[in-house]
Design a protein around this motif. Structure first.
Motif, mmCIF file in Angstrom:
data_model
loop_
_atom_site.group_PDB
_atom_site.id
_atom_site.type_symbol
_atom_site.label_atom_id
_atom_site.label_comp_id
_atom_site.label_asym_id
_atom_site.label_seq_id
_atom_site.Cartn_x
_atom_site.Cartn_y
_atom_site.Cartn_z
ATOM 1 N N GLY A 1 40.744 28.930 33.312
ATOM 2 C CA GLY A 1 41.109 30.049 34.170
ATOM 3 C C GLY A 1 41.811 29.549 35.418
ATOM 4 O O GLY A 1 41.953 28.340 35.631
ATOM 5 N N VAL B 1 36.654 33.651 31.840
ATOM 6 C CA VAL B 1 37.945 34.312 31.715
ATOM 7 C C VAL B 1 37.920 35.459 30.703
ATOM 8 O O VAL B 1 38.775 36.350 30.725
ATOM 9 C CB VAL B 1 39.027 33.263 31.348
ATOM 10 C CG1 VAL B 1 38.880 32.835 29.893
ATOM 11 C CG2 VAL B 1 40.430 33.764 31.623
ATOM 12 N N ASP B 2 36.913 35.453 29.818
ATOM 13 C CA ASP B 2 36.773 36.521 28.821
ATOM 14 C C ASP B 2 35.711 37.542 29.211
ATOM 15 O O ASP B 2 35.364 38.421 28.412
ATOM 16 C CB ASP B 2 36.419 35.920 27.453
ATOM 17 C CG ASP B 2 37.530 35.038 26.903
ATOM 18 O OD1 ASP B 2 38.695 35.481 26.944
ATOM 19 O OD2 ASP B 2 37.238 33.911 26.455
ATOM 20 N N ALA C 1 36.796 37.141 35.553
ATOM 21 C CA ALA C 1 37.466 38.222 34.830
ATOM 22 C C ALA C 1 36.826 39.557 35.190
ATOM 23 O O ALA C 1 35.877 39.629 35.985
ATOM 24 C CB ALA C 1 37.367 37.977 33.327
ATOM 25 N N CYS C 2 37.363 40.615 34.605
ATOM 26 C CA CYS C 2 36.792 41.950 34.771
ATOM 27 C C CYS C 2 36.303 42.422 33.408
ATOM 28 O O CYS C 2 37.078 42.490 32.454
ATOM 29 C CB CYS C 2 37.841 42.917 35.317
ATOM 30 S SG CYS C 2 37.243 44.622 35.487
ATOM 31 N N ASN D 1 42.930 40.778 42.335
ATOM 32 C CA ASN D 1 42.551 41.153 40.966
ATOM 33 C C ASN D 1 43.783 41.533 40.153
ATOM 34 O O ASN D 1 43.999 41.035 39.043
ATOM 35 C CB ASN D 1 41.584 42.345 40.988
ATOM 36 C CG ASN D 1 40.241 42.005 41.600
ATOM 37 O OD1 ASN D 1 39.855 40.843 41.666
ATOM 38 N ND2 ASN D 1 39.530 43.022 42.052
ATOM 39 N N TYR E 1 45.148 39.396 36.908
ATOM 40 C CA TYR E 1 45.009 39.988 35.576
ATOM 41 C C TYR E 1 46.349 40.320 34.921
ATOM 42 O O TYR E 1 46.477 40.269 33.699
ATOM 43 C CB TYR E 1 44.132 41.242 35.649
ATOM 44 C CG TYR E 1 42.741 40.969 36.198
ATOM 45 C CD1 TYR E 1 42.151 39.708 36.084
ATOM 46 C CD2 TYR E 1 42.018 41.966 36.856
ATOM 47 C CE1 TYR E 1 40.894 39.448 36.603
ATOM 48 C CE2 TYR E 1 40.757 41.718 37.367
ATOM 49 C CZ TYR E 1 40.200 40.456 37.248
ATOM 50 O OH TYR E 1 38.951 40.198 37.761
ATOM 51 N N ARG F 1 45.662 34.639 30.088
ATOM 52 C CA ARG F 1 44.271 34.358 29.727
ATOM 53 C C ARG F 1 43.333 35.489 30.157
ATOM 54 O O ARG F 1 42.192 35.570 29.696
ATOM 55 C CB ARG F 1 43.826 33.030 30.358
ATOM 56 C CG ARG F 1 44.508 31.810 29.756
ATOM 57 C CD ARG F 1 44.186 30.547 30.528
ATOM 58 N NE ARG F 1 44.755 30.559 31.875
ATOM 59 C CZ ARG F 1 44.665 29.541 32.730
ATOM 60 N NH1 ARG F 1 44.012 28.439 32.374
ATOM 61 N NH2 ARG F 1 45.217 29.629 33.929
ATOM 62 N N TYR F 2 43.820 36.343 31.060
ATOM 63 C CA TYR F 2 42.999 37.448 31.558
ATOM 64 C C TYR F 2 43.435 38.794 30.958
ATOM 65 O O TYR F 2 43.132 39.845 31.515
ATOM 66 C CB TYR F 2 43.106 37.533 33.081
ATOM 67 C CG TYR F 2 42.464 36.378 33.821
ATOM 68 C CD1 TYR F 2 41.152 36.454 34.279
ATOM 69 C CD2 TYR F 2 43.177 35.212 34.074
ATOM 70 C CE1 TYR F 2 40.567 35.405 34.977
ATOM 71 C CE2 TYR F 2 42.606 34.155 34.767
ATOM 72 C CZ TYR F 2 41.298 34.252 35.215
ATOM 73 O OH TYR F 2 40.721 33.209 35.904
ATOM 74 N N SER G 1 41.154 41.750 30.744
ATOM 75 C CA SER G 1 40.701 42.319 32.017
ATOM 76 C C SER G 1 41.535 43.523 32.444
ATOM 77 O O SER G 1 41.050 44.378 33.195
ATOM 78 C CB SER G 1 40.760 41.260 33.128
ATOM 79 O OG SER G 1 39.811 40.244 32.912
#
Length: 308
Positions: free
Chosen positions: A139, A170-171, A207-208, A247, A251, A256-257, A260
């Motif tokens: 990340g 990141v996931d 991540a979200c 954010n 994202y 990788r995000y 999210s």
């Protein structure tokens, strides 16, 4: 006829006298005219000089006024900076430690999950796993500096306290709990505050995941490592709310995000089930100040207030 009867000599003498008188008259008039002209010119120069002097004085006065205003603004700015620089703090509210704390307060896979009893958890770089694995969480790098202060003692720094932090990868998964990462222990770590009440962690940007505003969990143990063996002895359990602008940048800017993006859309701090009932002042203190970029990584700082 009688007037000219005395002859040419007398006429010449009379004519010469008249010419002399006429020259004297012309000389007088010329002299008077020159004096008047000089007087007139002298008066114009004096007026111009007076006007110039008045203009210069006005310019100087204006310049002086400008300098005074500038000085006043500078003084006002310094006062504001000094006031701002003196700092202020409030107590962070207590929040849930959530379902994935690994602090001895719940179980994972049927057994109590507690990383606080493992000496390897005391570290600054929390990206690698440290229990049975050395996998490094991927990340965007995030350097997080926390400062712990006593709200009952003029925001004085608290030295020697232990701070435990943890967050998702990141996931959106939590090590030791989530499917696929139950054998990992990354993104968890403990540091002890220095003389300025500070600790620094190197991690990744969280991540979200569905239903929650992006966040980082933390627990405070004022007695230091001796009491940091279970979340039940924590003096404060709370969370940090990641800033909205960063954010969005992370994202949408790093593939990788990707997961999210849909999770983050439609979320707000006011509707979050943790941050939503806090005051604006509390949310402001719980939101780290972040700087940096997608390529260089990010640095974040946050103040944590507690009654010491």
């Amino acid at each position: 006829m009688d007037e000219h009867g005395k002859g040419l000599g007398e006429d010449l003498e009379r004519i010469a006298g008249q010419m002399l008188a006429r020259r004297r008259a012309l000389a007088f008039l010329a002299s008077a005219g020159t004096s008047a002209l000089l007087a007139a010119c002298g008066g114009e120069d004096a007026t111009a000089s007076t006007s110039s002097s008045g203009s210069t004085s006005g310019s100087s006065s204006s310049s002086s006024g400008s300098t005074t205003d500038s000085s006043t603004d500078s003084s006002s700015s310094d006062d504001t900076a000094s006031s701002s620089g003196s700092g202020s703090c409030i107590a962070d509210p207590s929040e849930t430690n959530g379902p994935y704390p690994a602090d001895g307060t719940n179980s994972s896979g049927g057994s109590t999950s507690n990383v606080l009893t493992n000496s390897g958890v005391i570290r600054s770089d929390i990206r690698p796993s440290f229990i049975g694995s050395t996998t490094v969480a991927q990340g965007i790098e995030l350097t997080l500096e926390l400062q712990l202060v006593d709200v009952n003692n003029g925001c004085a720094a608290i030295e020697g306290a232990a701070i435990y932090i943890w967050h998702c990868d990141v996931d959106g998964k939590y090590s030791l709990y989530s499917s696929g990462v139950t054998t990992e222990s990354y993104l968890r770590g403990v540091q002890v505050t220095d003389s300025e009440g500070k600790v620094t962690f190197t991690s990744i940007y969280p991540a979200c995941y569905s239903g929650r505003w992006p966040h980082i969990h933390f627990e405070i143990f004022l007695d230091g490592l001796t009491s940091a063996s279970t979340g039940r002895t924590a003096d404060l359990i709370s969370q940090l709310a990641m800033p909205a602008a960063t954010n969005t940048e992370v994202y949408t800017g790093d593939s990788r995000y990707t997961s999210s993006i849909s999770n983050y859309n439609g979320l707000s701090l006011s509707s979050d089930n943790v941050f939503g009932d806090n005051t604006s002042a509390q949310v402001a203190q719980m939101t780290p100040s972040v700087s940096g970029s997608l390529t260089a990584g990010y640095s974040a700082t946050a103040l944590i207030g507690i009654a010491g």
